[in-house]
Design a protein around this motif. Structure first.
Motif, PDB file in Angstrom:
ATOM      1  N   SER A  79      82.144   5.570  25.634  1.00  0.00           N
ATOM      2  CA  SER A  79      83.099   4.458  25.695  1.00  0.00           C
ATOM      3  C   SER A  79      83.784   4.308  27.010  1.00  0.00           C
ATOM      4  O   SER A  79      83.669   5.171  27.921  1.00  0.00           O
ATOM      5  N   GLU A 104      89.941  -1.727  29.277  1.00  0.00           N
ATOM      6  CA  GLU A 104      90.038  -0.220  28.480  1.00  0.00           C
ATOM      7  C   GLU A 104      90.102   0.945  29.517  1.00  0.00           C
ATOM      8  O   GLU A 104      90.663   1.954  29.373  1.00  0.00           O
ATOM      9  N   ALA A 105      89.079   0.975  30.647  1.00  0.00           N
ATOM     10  CA  ALA A 105      88.945   2.037  31.367  1.00  0.00           C
ATOM     11  C   ALA A 105      90.016   2.177  32.431  1.00  0.00           C
ATOM     12  O   ALA A 105      90.708   3.268  32.609  1.00  0.00           O
ATOM     13  N   TYR A 127      89.556  -6.994  22.918  1.00  0.00           N
ATOM     14  CA  TYR A 127      90.753  -5.978  23.552  1.00  0.00           C
ATOM     15  C   TYR A 127      91.864  -6.566  24.194  1.00  0.00           C
ATOM     16  O   TYR A 127      92.846  -6.043  24.068  1.00  0.00           O
ATOM     17  N   GLU A 146      93.078   1.084  31.963  1.00  0.00           N
ATOM     18  CA  GLU A 146      94.157   1.717  31.169  1.00  0.00           C
ATOM     19  C   GLU A 146      94.185   3.214  30.996  1.00  0.00           C
ATOM     20  O   GLU A 146      95.388   3.786  30.896  1.00  0.00           O
ATOM     21  N   HIS A 147      93.143   3.720  30.854  1.00  0.00           N
ATOM     22  CA  HIS A 147      93.152   5.200  30.426  1.00  0.00           C
ATOM     23  C   HIS A 147      92.799   5.931  31.811  1.00  0.00           C
ATOM     24  O   HIS A 147      92.971   7.305  31.450  1.00  0.00           O
ATOM     25  N   TRP A 148      92.431   5.484  32.747  1.00  0.00           N
ATOM     26  CA  TRP A 148      92.135   6.143  34.010  1.00  0.00           C
ATOM     27  C   TRP A 148      93.599   6.926  34.564  1.00  0.00           C
ATOM     28  O   TRP A 148      94.461   5.994  34.557  1.00  0.00           O
ATOM     29  N   LEU A 178      99.230   5.273  26.748  1.00  0.00           N
ATOM     30  CA  LEU A 178      98.489   4.591  27.988  1.00  0.00           C
ATOM     31  C   LEU A 178      99.299   4.738  29.266  1.00  0.00           C
ATOM     32  O   LEU A 178     100.298   4.596  29.183  1.00  0.00           O
ATOM     33  N   SER A 216      86.918   4.302  27.786  1.00  0.00           N
ATOM     34  CA  SER A 216      87.899   5.155  27.704  1.00  0.00           C
ATOM     35  C   SER A 216      87.321   6.702  28.077  1.00  0.00           C
ATOM     36  O   SER A 216      87.970   7.273  28.843  1.00  0.00           O
ATOM     37  N   GLU A 217      86.219   7.172  27.430  1.00  0.00           N
ATOM     38  CA  GLU A 217      85.698   8.343  27.682  1.00  0.00           C
ATOM     39  C   GLU A 217      84.999   8.568  29.196  1.00  0.00           C
ATOM     40  O   GLU A 217      85.391   9.449  29.974  1.00  0.00           O
ATOM     41  N   ALA A 272      86.312   6.813  31.807  1.00  0.00           N
ATOM     42  CA  ALA A 272      87.718   6.865  32.539  1.00  0.00           C
ATOM     43  C   ALA A 272      88.298   8.396  32.581  1.00  0.00           C
ATOM     44  O   ALA A 272      88.771   8.756  33.575  1.00  0.00           O
ATOM     45  N   SER A 273      88.344   9.051  31.402  1.00  0.00           N
ATOM     46  CA  SER A 273      88.855  10.391  31.375  1.00  0.00           C
ATOM     47  C   SER A 273      88.710  11.345  32.587  1.00  0.00           C
ATOM     48  O   SER A 273      89.354  12.313  32.650  1.00  0.00           O
TER      49      SER A 273
END
Length: 617
Positions: free
Chosen positions: A28, A71-72, A135, A74-76, A144, A30-31, A33-34
């Protein structure tokens, strides 16, 4: 790029969990970006309107495109993430042309039913667009780092938008929210598969809904969303991944959108370096690099940028352990025997290696004693090894640096037993070599880093020994060779000739000139695909380039993206250097026809040389 730590890998620090995948397609946003590590060219990508990412498989194209989604962003985490989120003010709509999509399209195309290919293309775009819109309208999660382009529309507006989706994509089931649109599109994809299978078995096509103009639908729906959100000037970035898997006519349509498209929509595409439709770019009517579109190459024939990126991946991996390990990579891996004066983080003064007892001096001394042609070279060049201590560091470097890497491999591999030995990779140990070997390919870099850390954990020492590094290099090289072995072969002269056979041919010929021929400081390290190369070899060369075995040499042609390899200059991936005994260096280019010999066979210059299957000498 993204750290994809396989199962059984090192323990990760809290908040940076291991991601069990080897391909960002499976992750995903978010994954991704993590554990994202920003490469040097990411800023160019986020500032560009239209862009084409060019690189072989595994070079990180999917990761980069996924990082353009809200989404990316926001999570990075981190300062770089804050900057990127401020720069990216368009909604990213990621459309992954995965193998399943390719099969849906190609099967229909083979049957001559182009409507099915168009429908598959359209439905996947509609699915991605509905997800991106959903989204943006959803409530932000707790914790976030930031909110990116969140907005709201009225309930009546969402119902109207859903109705438009149904009209434009000819959806059968009515939807009352964007989640319902997604479900309806999934249902249509199931119907498409059934209809395609029926047609492939001889049934007549009966569905009227397969004729959808996807790009027109995207223009209309994004404009409608902007009006409903009271954001009339908001832009949308359509992010098409792995477009080489799409049918040629669809790729032609997308490339045509790069010049004179819709004001509120831009396109960011990813492609392998060699694709036939690239001929549509440039010229009088095609999109022009630097004007209509930004070409961004993910490979670099020099090792400075790629080594810097691999070092960032390595540092991140060490920092992600529990507890974090704050050890410089150059201390963990030690010095390389190859020239590292341009490597980030390398010791400032490596000239001591040229003094008696140093790695380079010892290699030169051994080679002088066993190679008369090298001894003659030293005399002609006025190089006295015994006089090295009297010279200053810059003088020593000026005399030796040009030939250093050639001397190192020639000394090591002149013993024929080492050419076939599993210990041959030990020569490539040391930080600057390790960082250069993956050529900036994040997938191969992470496999190499994982193997090195596993060797370190197993031995429990303060550093990773050269034999342990050699074992790790062998593992990664074997994996890369397996990838090349899986590429499609060509039938030549009644025999199947593989990509790996061609790459081996090139590598052994280059090695023959470096290791077996009389010593020269000016041996070729690159090769130009000239007009005299047998045209039956060109598809194999293209596949080798797209698989990352051959690396485009920057500055030798206008762009890495090309419709034909003829006229371009390449070198072998550094990851293959231990397989053939090649130095880690660039150098002058030789014509490929001269390198391979007549009909793809080989002359008598080297005992390594053998003909390709299907060719007669």
């Amino acid at each position: 790029m993204t750290v994809h730590e396989p199962e059984g890998g090192s323990e990760m620090a809290p908040g940076r969990r291991a991601v069990f995948a080897s391909n960002a397609v499976k992750l995903s946003a978010s994954e991704v970006a993590s554990t994202f590590v920003e490469p040097d060219y990411f800023t160019r990508l986020i500032r560009a309107d239209n862009a084409i990412l060019v690189g072989p498989r595994g070079s990180g194209k999917t990761t980069l495109l996924k990082m353009l989604q809200s989404e990316a962003l926001e999570h990075w985490r981190g300062d770089a993430a804050d900057r990127a989120a401020q720069i990216v003010r368009s909604t990213g709509v990621f459309v992954g042309a995965d193998r399943l999509w390719s099969e849906q399209l190609s099967a229909a195309e083979l049957a001559g039913k182009t409507g099915f290919g168009n429908a598959a293309f359209a439905l996947h775009i509609g699915l991605s667009l509905s997800r991106a819109m959903e989204y943006r309208l959803s409530g932000a999660e707790e914790g976030l780092q930031r909110q990116h382009l969140r907005t709201a529309i009225s309930r009546e507006g969402e119902l109207a938008l859903c109705a438009s989706f149904g009209d434009y994509f000819r959806l059968e089931k009515p939807a009352f929210d964007l989640a319902g649109v997604r479900r309806s599109i999934h249902s249509r994809l199931v119907d498409l598969g059934r209809s395609r299978n029926a047609v492939m078995h001889g049934a007549a096509p009966q569905q009227h809904w397969v004729d959808v103009d996807a790009l027109a639908a995207v223009r209309a729906l994004t404009e409608e969303f902007n009006d409903l959100a009271n954001e009339p000037d908001h832009t949308w970035s359509i992010l098409f991944d792995e477009l080489e898997l799409a049918p040629p006519r669809l790729l032609d349509e997308l490339l045509g959108q790069l010049r004179g498209g819709t004001a509120h929509i831009n396109f960011k595409l990813s492609l392998v370096p060699v694709v036939g439709q690239a001929k549509a770019l440039g010229g009088e009517f095609g999109a022009v690099d630097g004007q209509d579109v930004e070409f961004i190459s993910l490979t670099d024939a020099s090792r400075v940028i790629s080594s810097r990126f691999t070092k960032r991946l390595f540092d991140m991996h060490l920092d992600s352990r529990t507890p974090p390990l704050s050890m410089p990579v150059h201390k963990l891996l030690g010095e390389s025997v190859f020239d590292a004066s341009d490597a980030e983080g390398a010791p400032a003064d490596l000239s001591r290696q040229y003094l008696p007892g140093g790695m380079v001096w010892e290699a030169m001394n051994r080679l002088r004693d066993k190679d008369d042609t090298f001894a003659s070279y030293l005399i002609r060049s006025g190089i006295d090894l015994e006089d090295m201590p009297s010279l200053g560091p810059s003088q020593r470097a000026a005399k030796i640096r040009k030939v250093r890497n050639v001397v190192v491999v020639r000394d090591y591999f002149r013993a024929s037993s080492r050419r076939r030995s599993r210990k041959s990779a030990e020569l490539y140990a040391g930080a600057s070599s390790i960082l250069a070997l993956p050529d900036g390919n994040p997938r191969m870099a992470m496999v190499l880093i994982r193997e090195l850390i596993a060797q370190w954990d197993k031995r429990g020492t303060n550093s990773i020994s050269r034999p342990a590094q050699g074992e790790a290099i062998d593992v990664v090289m074997d994996r890369f060779v397996a990838l090349l072995s899986a590429q499609e072969a060509s039938q030549i002269g009644g025999a199947a000739t593989t990509v790996l056979q061609l790459v081996d041919l090139i590598g052994r010929n280059l090695a023959g000139r470096i290791l077996d021929a009389p010593f020269s400081a000016d041996v070729p390290a690159c090769f130009k695909i000239d007009e005299a190369v047998d045209e039956r070899l060109l598809p194999l060369v293209e596949r080798a380039v797209n698989a990352g075995a051959l690396v485009h040499v920057a500055g030798t042609s206008p762009s890495e993206l090309t419709s034909s390899v003829v006229g371009n200059t390449y070198r072998l991936s550094y990851l293959l250097a231990p397989r053939y005994g090649l130095p880690i260096r660039t150098g002058k280019a030789v014509q490929m026809s001269n390198l391979l010999g007549k009909f793809g066979g080989l002359g008598n210059e080297s005992r390594w040389q053998v003909p390709l299957p299907g060719f007669e000498i």
